[in-house]
Write an enzyme that holds these catalytic residues in place. Structure first.
Site, PDB file in Angstrom:
ATOM      1  N   ASP A 142      30.811 -65.092  -7.973  1.00  0.00           N
ATOM      2  CA  ASP A 142      30.910 -65.223  -9.431  1.00  0.00           C
ATOM      3  C   ASP A 142      30.677 -66.668  -9.862  1.00  0.00           C
ATOM      4  O   ASP A 142      30.966 -67.603  -9.114  1.00  0.00           O
ATOM      5  CB  ASP A 142      32.298 -64.736  -9.875  1.00  0.00           C
ATOM      6  CG  ASP A 142      32.350 -64.440 -11.366  1.00  0.00           C
ATOM      7  OD1 ASP A 142      31.274 -64.327 -12.001  1.00  0.00           O
ATOM      8  OD2 ASP A 142      33.468 -64.321 -11.898  1.00  0.00           O
ATOM      9  N   SER A 170      37.771 -57.087 -10.574  1.00  0.00           N
ATOM     10  CA  SER A 170      36.590 -56.601 -11.306  1.00  0.00           C
ATOM     11  C   SER A 170      35.968 -55.359 -10.669  1.00  0.00           C
ATOM     12  O   SER A 170      34.742 -55.290 -10.506  1.00  0.00           O
ATOM     13  CB  SER A 170      35.553 -57.725 -11.452  1.00  0.00           C
ATOM     14  OG  SER A 170      36.115 -58.822 -12.135  1.00  0.00           O
ATOM     15  N   ASN A 180      28.065 -54.423 -14.999  1.00  0.00           N
ATOM     16  CA  ASN A 180      27.014 -55.415 -15.291  1.00  0.00           C
ATOM     17  C   ASN A 180      25.799 -54.800 -16.002  1.00  0.00           C
ATOM     18  O   ASN A 180      25.005 -55.511 -16.614  1.00  0.00           O
ATOM     19  CB  ASN A 180      26.555 -56.149 -14.024  1.00  0.00           C
ATOM     20  CG  ASN A 180      27.579 -57.122 -13.478  1.00  0.00           C
ATOM     21  OD1 ASN A 180      27.645 -57.366 -12.273  1.00  0.00           O
ATOM     22  ND2 ASN A 180      28.393 -57.722 -14.341  1.00  0.00           N
TER      23      ASN A 180
HETATM   24  C1  IPE Z   1      31.945 -59.315 -10.864  1.00  0.00           C
HETATM   25  O1  IPE Z   1      31.660 -60.397 -11.668  1.00  0.00           O
HETATM   26  C2  IPE Z   1      30.683 -58.670 -10.431  1.00  0.00           C
HETATM   27  C3  IPE Z   1      29.826 -59.445  -9.541  1.00  0.00           C
HETATM   28  C4  IPE Z   1      30.094 -60.615  -9.025  1.00  0.00           C
HETATM   29  C5  IPE Z   1      28.583 -58.812  -9.217  1.00  0.00           C
HETATM   30  P1  IPE Z   1      31.681 -60.321 -13.253  1.00  0.00           P
HETATM   31  O2  IPE Z   1      31.349 -61.663 -13.749  1.00  0.00           O
HETATM   32  O3  IPE Z   1      30.834 -59.201 -13.729  1.00  0.00           O
HETATM   33  O4  IPE Z   1      33.214 -59.937 -13.548  1.00  0.00           O
HETATM   34  P2  IPE Z   1      34.096 -60.143 -14.841  1.00  0.00           P
HETATM   35  O5  IPE Z   1      33.370 -59.518 -15.981  1.00  0.00           O
HETATM   36  O6  IPE Z   1      34.247 -61.607 -15.046  1.00  0.00           O
HETATM   37  O7  IPE Z   1      35.398 -59.482 -14.520  1.00  0.00           O
HETATM   38  C1  IPE Z   2      27.914 -63.536 -10.932  1.00  0.00           C
HETATM   39  O1  IPE Z   2      27.768 -64.572 -11.853  1.00  0.00           O
HETATM   40  C2  IPE Z   2      26.643 -62.755 -10.718  1.00  0.00           C
HETATM   41  C3  IPE Z   2      26.621 -61.440 -11.371  1.00  0.00           C
HETATM   42  C4  IPE Z   2      27.646 -60.864 -11.956  1.00  0.00           C
HETATM   43  C5  IPE Z   2      25.355 -60.722 -11.317  1.00  0.00           C
HETATM   44  P1  IPE Z   2      27.935 -64.334 -13.384  1.00  0.00           P
HETATM   45  O2  IPE Z   2      26.617 -63.976 -13.973  1.00  0.00           O
HETATM   46  O3  IPE Z   2      29.045 -63.366 -13.670  1.00  0.00           O
HETATM   47  O4  IPE Z   2      28.362 -65.781 -13.877  1.00  0.00           O
HETATM   48  P2  IPE Z   2      29.480 -66.166 -14.933  1.00  0.00           P
HETATM   49  O5  IPE Z   2      30.757 -65.489 -14.507  1.00  0.00           O
HETATM   50  O6  IPE Z   2      29.019 -65.691 -16.263  1.00  0.00           O
HETATM   51  O7  IPE Z   2      29.573 -67.649 -14.838  1.00  0.00           O
HETATM   52 MG    MG Z   3      31.040 -63.563 -13.915  1.00  0.00          MG
END
Ligand code: IPE
Ligand code: IPE
Ligand code: MG
Length: 250
Positions: free
Chosen positions: A24, A200, A72
């Site tokens: 993340d 998550s 996502n």
């Molecule tokens: C969890 O990250 C999913 C992945 C890393 C693929 P998110 O960024 O989607 O999670 P939330 O929304 O902060 O809980």
């Molecule tokens: C994790 O990084 C990758 C995916 C969920 C695909 P994020 O895209 O959630 O990055 P932040 O949490 O917005 O920084």
């Molecule tokens: Mg994220």
């Protein structure tokens, strides 16, 4: 173990068999540099390469990486499409790394929901890497823990309806065997980057007794050294599985 020569701090008899990672912070990493979110995802691929190389180097048998959750799909279409394209490009580009490090690729999730060329590329890479036996990299894509539990409950319900299963014979082993993760041991260690302290909807059933490690590091900045820190932290923990310290020491 010869492969640990580079990491004398690691106790080679206490290597986690399965490490699950919630990667993340890509978006925030990009924002910090004044870039669009997708640049963070691109940089994140380099961190994935480093992490799987490290896993293979120290002998972690399974690494599950959360790359795209069921939720996502609700992101802006421009980001979802860019992520799907990045996925296809990366699989092709990273195949030599997988082969060189003896890594077998597997996927976990509702792959049929991915655009046609993604599923195809993934299938090809799974085929090409299927005899590699150093480390198994399980890419969780269009995955959520609740999605998997739901599909398992449907299967079990159908078996009961068709007279193949007696409800009294449902055990936690049977539920585990019905999940898409049935062929893998439960994660010993779960790592989440970027400072968020939540699950998550990742491997809900499987992390019942996983050790959890949170770090502030944003995923694109996550290096082998950070992975090493997580492993060393893990090696200092006492896993009791409900028992007492005295029982564990025996
Ligand atoms: C969890 O990250 C999913 C992945 C890393 C693929 P998110 O960024 O989607 O999670 P939330 O929304 O902060 O809980
Ligand atoms: C994790 O990084 C990758 C995916 C969920 C695909 P994020 O895209 O959630 O990055 P932040 O949490 O917005 O920084
Ligand atoms: Mg994220």
């Amino acid at each position: 173990m010869e492969q640990l020569l580079n990491y004398p701090q690691i106790q080679s008899n206490k290597i986690p068999t399965h490490v699950a990672i919630i990667m993340d912070g890509n978006g925030r990493w990009a924002k910090k540099q004044g870039l669009m979110r997708i640049f963070g995802h691109h940089k994140g691929v380099d961190a994935v390469r480093g992490a799987i190389e490290f896993a293979a180097e120290i002998g972690i048998k399974y690494v599950t990486m959360y790359a795209f959750s069921t939720e996502n799909w609700n992101r802006p279409p421009i980001e979802v499409n860019a992520l799907m394209k990045l996925l296809v490009d990366s699989i092709e580009k990273e195949l030599p790394t997988l082969m060189k490090n003896g890594i077998r690729l597997k996927t976990l999730g509702n792959i049929s929901q991915l655009p046609g060329n993604c599923a195809e590329q993934l299938f090809k890479a799974e085929e090409q890497t299927k005899n590699n036996d150093n480390t198994t990299l399980i890419l969780a894509l269009s995955y959520s823990g609740r999605w998997d539990i739901t599909q398992a409950m449907k299967k079990i319900g159908n078996d009961i309806q068709n007279g193949l299963l007696d409800p009294n014979s449902i055990t936690d082993e049977l539920i585990g065997e019905t999940l898409n993760t049935a062929q893998y041991p439960d994660p010993d260690l779960l790592i989440r980057t970027s400072g968020e302290q939540r699950i998550s909807n990742f491997l809900l059933w499987e992390i019942a007794y996983s050790e959890v490690y949170f770090t502030e590091v944003l995923w694109p900045d996550f290096t082998k050294q950070h992975f090493l820190d997580a492993i060393l932290d893990y090696q200092n923990r006492e896993r009791r599985f409900g028992k007492t310290t005295e029982q564990i020491a025996k």
